[in-house]
Motif scaffolding. Structure first.
Motif, PDB file in Angstrom:
ATOM      1  N   LEU A 222       0.848  -1.204   0.000  1.00  9.40           N
ATOM      2  CA  LEU A 222       0.000   0.000   0.000  1.00  9.40           C
ATOM      3  C   LEU A 222       0.882   1.252   0.000  1.00  9.40           C
ATOM      4  N   SER A 223       1.554   1.497  -1.072  1.00 12.72           N
ATOM      5  CA  SER A 223       2.565   2.557  -1.134  1.00 12.72           C
ATOM      6  C   SER A 223       1.989   3.962  -1.127  1.00 12.72           C
ATOM      7  N   GLU A 224       0.675   4.106  -1.371  1.00 11.17           N
ATOM      8  CA  GLU A 224       0.070   5.438  -1.429  1.00 11.17           C
ATOM      9  C   GLU A 224      -0.570   5.861  -0.106  1.00 11.17           C
ATOM     10  N   LEU A 225      -0.454   5.041   0.921  1.00 12.63           N
ATOM     11  CA  LEU A 225      -1.071   5.363   2.216  1.00 12.63           C
ATOM     12  C   LEU A 225      -0.517   6.666   2.788  1.00 12.63           C
ATOM     13  N   SER A 226      -1.441   7.519   3.256  1.00 12.58           N
ATOM     14  CA  SER A 226      -1.030   8.726   3.981  1.00 12.58           C
ATOM     15  C   SER A 226      -1.526   8.701   5.426  1.00 12.58           C
ATOM     16  N   ILE A 227      -2.594   7.905   5.703  1.00  8.14           N
ATOM     17  CA  ILE A 227      -3.120   7.772   7.067  1.00  8.14           C
ATOM     18  C   ILE A 227      -3.368   6.288   7.348  1.00  8.14           C
ATOM     19  N   LEU A 228      -2.826   5.782   8.450  1.00  8.35           N
ATOM     20  CA  LEU A 228      -3.025   4.399   8.862  1.00  8.35           C
ATOM     21  C   LEU A 228      -3.473   4.370  10.318  1.00  8.35           C
ATOM     22  N   GLU A 229      -4.593   3.667  10.579  1.00 11.52           N
ATOM     23  CA  GLU A 229      -5.133   3.548  11.930  1.00 11.52           C
ATOM     24  C   GLU A 229      -5.358   2.072  12.249  1.00 11.52           C
ATOM     25  N   ILE A 230      -4.827   1.619  13.389  1.00  9.86           N
ATOM     26  CA  ILE A 230      -4.952   0.231  13.818  1.00  9.86           C
ATOM     27  C   ILE A 230      -5.520   0.212  15.235  1.00  9.86           C
ATOM     28  N   TYR A 231      -6.659  -0.461  15.411  1.00  8.17           N
ATOM     29  CA  TYR A 231      -7.315  -0.501  16.725  1.00  8.17           C
ATOM     30  C   TYR A 231      -7.591  -1.962  17.093  1.00  8.17           C
ATOM     31  N   GLN A 232      -6.973  -2.419  18.180  1.00  9.46           N
ATOM     32  CA  GLN A 232      -7.218  -3.775  18.690  1.00  9.46           C
ATOM     33  C   GLN A 232      -8.119  -3.673  19.914  1.00  9.46           C
ATOM     34  N   LYS A 233      -9.259  -4.364  19.894  1.00  3.73           N
ATOM     35  CA  LYS A 233     -10.263  -4.198  20.947  1.00  3.73           C
ATOM     36  C   LYS A 233      -9.891  -4.912  22.241  1.00  3.73           C
ATOM     37  N   LYS A 234      -9.359  -6.137  22.125  1.00  4.02           N
ATOM     38  CA  LYS A 234      -9.170  -6.978  23.302  1.00  4.02           C
ATOM     39  C   LYS A 234      -7.689  -7.134  23.637  1.00  4.02           C
ATOM     40  N   PHE A 235      -7.434  -7.472  24.899  1.00  2.00           N
ATOM     41  CA  PHE A 235      -6.057  -7.644  25.360  1.00  2.00           C
ATOM     42  C   PHE A 235      -5.431  -8.855  24.696  1.00  2.00           C
ATOM     43  N   GLY A 236      -4.214  -8.669  24.182  1.00  2.00           N
ATOM     44  CA  GLY A 236      -3.541  -9.735  23.466  1.00  2.00           C
ATOM     45  C   GLY A 236      -2.323 -10.241  24.203  1.00  2.00           C
ATOM     46  N   LYS A 237      -1.889 -11.431  23.822  1.00  2.00           N
ATOM     47  CA  LYS A 237      -0.679 -12.026  24.387  1.00  2.00           C
ATOM     48  C   LYS A 237       0.571 -11.593  23.622  1.00  2.00           C
ATOM     49  N   SER A 238       0.404 -11.274  22.337  1.00  2.00           N
ATOM     50  CA  SER A 238       1.540 -10.820  21.535  1.00  2.00           C
ATOM     51  C   SER A 238       1.848  -9.367  21.869  1.00  2.00           C
ATOM     52  N   LEU A 239       3.101  -9.060  22.086  1.00  2.00           N
ATOM     53  CA  LEU A 239       3.492  -7.710  22.473  1.00  2.00           C
ATOM     54  C   LEU A 239       3.578  -6.805  21.247  1.00  2.00           C
ATOM     55  N   PRO A 240       3.031  -5.604  21.311  1.00  2.00           N
ATOM     56  CA  PRO A 240       3.194  -4.647  20.208  1.00  2.00           C
ATOM     57  C   PRO A 240       4.669  -4.349  19.992  1.00  2.00           C
ATOM     58  N   ASN A 241       5.053  -4.180  18.734  1.00  2.00           N
ATOM     59  CA  ASN A 241       6.472  -3.980  18.417  1.00  2.00           C
ATOM     60  C   ASN A 241       6.627  -2.761  17.523  1.00  2.00           C
ATOM     61  N   GLY A 242       7.107  -1.674  18.090  1.00  2.00           N
ATOM     62  CA  GLY A 242       7.281  -0.445  17.331  1.00  2.00           C
ATOM     63  C   GLY A 242       8.323  -0.553  16.235  1.00  2.00           C
ATOM     64  N   GLN A 243       9.318  -1.415  16.441  1.00  2.00           N
ATOM     65  CA  GLN A 243      10.355  -1.576  15.423  1.00  2.00           C
ATOM     66  C   GLN A 243       9.812  -2.209  14.148  1.00  2.00           C
ATOM     67  N   VAL A 244       8.902  -3.177  14.310  1.00  2.00           N
ATOM     68  CA  VAL A 244       8.268  -3.791  13.136  1.00  2.00           C
ATOM     69  C   VAL A 244       7.523  -2.741  12.328  1.00  2.00           C
ATOM     70  N   TRP A 245       6.763  -1.892  13.032  1.00  2.00           N
ATOM     71  CA  TRP A 245       6.015  -0.850  12.330  1.00  2.00           C
ATOM     72  C   TRP A 245       6.957   0.195  11.721  1.00  2.00           C
ATOM     73  N   GLU A 246       8.016   0.512  12.409  1.00  2.00           N
ATOM     74  CA  GLU A 246       8.989   1.472  11.874  1.00  2.00           C
ATOM     75  C   GLU A 246       9.609   0.963  10.560  1.00  2.00           C
ATOM     76  N   GLN A 247      10.031  -0.282  10.547  1.00  2.00           N
ATOM     77  CA  GLN A 247      10.622  -0.862   9.341  1.00  2.00           C
ATOM     78  C   GLN A 247       9.619  -0.915   8.197  1.00  2.00           C
ATOM     79  N   LEU A 248       8.366  -1.273   8.532  1.00  2.00           N
ATOM     80  CA  LEU A 248       7.327  -1.344   7.509  1.00  2.00           C
ATOM     81  C   LEU A 248       7.049   0.032   6.908  1.00  2.00           C
TER      82      LEU A 248
END
Length: 556
Positions: A222-248
């Protein structure tokens, strides 16, 4: 002479104002509100309404006013329409499709929103929408993607939809600029994520980690994205990773201007290192200096739960853990943000308070808490800027686990403090047994008076661990406390048919009502039955729909 000319040019009546000024004012108004306000004025104002009030939002209108709009106005001028089956207007979409038509009444529509259309013939509905050739914005919640994919909406630029976890069908809508996709379990399809490649704005809402771990890799093209919003409703076991999002973001989104997210996660009771690792991954120079994207992390230490989210907060719902001391870490300083804390949370409308009773904690933990501790925990919650814009409070069923003489006064007082501090609160969603407990079996006069004066919408749930039945005494108490101001009532507790009659007869302010009813074999709830009750309701001011034992009334 000059003074005489000046007097002649002075505006002495509101009708002396130019049409352009009225047009600017009317453009901010909901068309149905403007129509009722100006319905008896002259032709000039009628024409101005048609020209500038091109939006009809029926999400909270009464049935009689809804009909009056169609009786008094030619709605072809409308370019934006919102219909809803939510708790304000039960059955509105069914009623509209039964007596009116999108094609006959709204052929010029550019924007259409349909909320909670579960029981409607989907194919028939989409067949009408398909004929709206000017439509560029569509909101449908919920709908199955398999049925949606059978239609070609070539002109759509914006789509907001609640649908399947298999999103491959949405790639067909390649012309979309904006997509808001909320995932549900409307079908049993496996999780496969794919998106239209030309999107500029994408918002994804989902429940659990099973979807969350797949989201980043689904976005790489999705190379033309200018706004990205991600909302997770419930508590998860996987830890959010800012580095993964930074690289992406660095590799795939060269045009990205805004990245908004909300990730609740379980970091464990003793694994404080995990929490710090998550925070540091969203606190690199990429976030803080290059992009100037800031976060806040709310930490509920007793439960081992944390929520990390972007600032300003752009979502409408937030969850807190009751009876759990909390801390926070913020990467946004005063020098980075020129607005107030109140502005950071202005979009938040609903707060969900969840009990930690789901965790297997020892009772001894609670016996250590005295009155001051309980009240301080509650005050810490409501002193935060989160609560400045809150309108809806949802206490999850079984919110209060320990009910004894020691803590009933403490918790009742804390609940009263909570209600008083949330100044804009008008919707309360709560388990019936919790409400009984917190009001001290309806004897806490101060608390009951506050509820009576402030709550406009009440949603009562049944205790999930034991079968409840709403008896006559509880119905009387609900009427006594909530009949003055309550306009929307949902009773998700098994009730008798007499409960319907009593509530409709005594709660004169109601605009809509839902009751979960146990009927006998010879009992039938319909308009003919309702007219026989002699409570002033008939076909002109009431519409009834039902889904098995759930009966819905759109009123007055």
């Amino acid at each position: 002479m000059a003074n005489n000319n000046k007097q002649e040019n002075e505006i002495t009546s509101i009708e002396d104002l130019p049409n352009e000024l009225f047009g600017e004012i009317f453009s901010y108004l909901n068309g149905n509100d403007a129509s009722f306000s100006l319905i008896y004025l002259n032709r000039r104002f009628q024409c101005l309404v048609k020209e500038y009030c091109q939006r009809l939002d029926f999400k909270s209108i009464t049935k009689s006013k809804f009909d009056l709009i169609f009786e008094e106005y030619d709605t072809q001028w409308c370019q934006s329409l919102s219909l809803s089956n939510d708790h304000h207007t039960y059955g509105q979409i069914e009623y509209f499709l039964q007596f009116y038509s999108l094609i006959d009444h709204f052929s010029q529509l550019k924007s259409l929103t349909l909320y909670n259309r579960k029981s409607i013939d989907t194919f028939k509905l989409l067949s009408q929408i398909f004929l709206l050739t000017n439509l560029v914005s569509l909101t449908l919640k919920p709908i199955c993607g398999k049925i949606m994919s059978e239609f070609d909406f070539f002109n759509l630029k914006r789509l907001a939809i609640t649908s399947c976890k298999n999103t491959t069908w949405i790639k067909k809508f390649s012309q979309l600029d904006s997509l808001e996709y909320t995932m549900n379990n409307c079908c049993l399809s496996q999780i496969v994520l794919a998106w239209p490649v030309k999107l500029k704005h994408l918002k994804i809402v989902f429940d659990n980690d099973d979807v969350g771990v797949l989201v980043p890799q689904s976005l790489t093209y999705l190379s033309e994205l200018s706004i990205l919003e991600i909302y997770q409703k419930k508590f998860g076991k996987s830890l959010p990773n800012g580095q993964v999002w930074e690289q992406l973001i660095r590799s795939s989104f060269p045009e990205l201007k805004k990245f908004k997210f909300y990730f609740p996660f379980d970091y464990g009771f003793v694994s404080i290192k995990k929490e710090k690792k998550v925070l540091s991954s969203f606190s690199t120079s990429f976030y803080l200096e290059e992009k100037k994207w800031f976060i806040r992390c709310d930490i509920f230490t007793v439960s081992g739960i944390a929520i990390i989210y972007s600032l300003p907060f752009t979502f409408d719902q937030y969850t807190i853990i009751s009876n759990s001391s909390s801390g926070r870490i913020v990467t946004l300083s005063n020098s980075n943000f020129i607005h107030s804390d109140k502005d950071l949370y202005k979009h938040m409308k609903t707060v969900i308070i969840e009990s930690i009773s789901e965790w297997d904690l020892e009772d001894a933990f609670y016996t250590k808490h005295n009155k001051n501790t309980y009240e301080q925990i509650m005050l810490n919650f409501i002193s935060a800027p989160h609560f400045n814009s809150i309108e809806r409070l949802h206490l999850l069923p079984n919110y209060y686990r320990y009910r004894n003489e020691y803590n009933i006064k403490i918790l009742s007082n804390s609940f009263y403090i909570l209600l008083k501090k949330i100044s804009h609160l008008y919707v309360l969603e709560i388990d019936l047994s919790d409400l009984q407990f917190l009001t001290e079996n309806w004897t806490n006069v101060i608390l009951c008076c506050h509820l009576s004066e402030n709550i406009r919408s009440l949603i009562l749930h049944s205790n999930k661990h034991r079968r409840q039945f709403l008896d006559g005494n509880e119905v009387d108490q609900i009427i006594r406390v909530f009949s003055t101001k309550c306009q929307y009532l949902s009773v998700c507790v098994l009730s008798s048919i007499h409960t319907i009659i009593s509530l409709l007869r005594n709660m004169k302010q109601l605009h809509s009502m839902h009751v979960f009813v146990q009927t006998k074999d010879n009992e039938e709830i319909n308009m003919k039955w309702l007219e026989k009750q002699n409570i002033g309701l008939n076909y002109s001011n009431c519409f009834i729909t039902n889904d098995e034992q759930n009966y819905y009334f759109w009123l007055r």
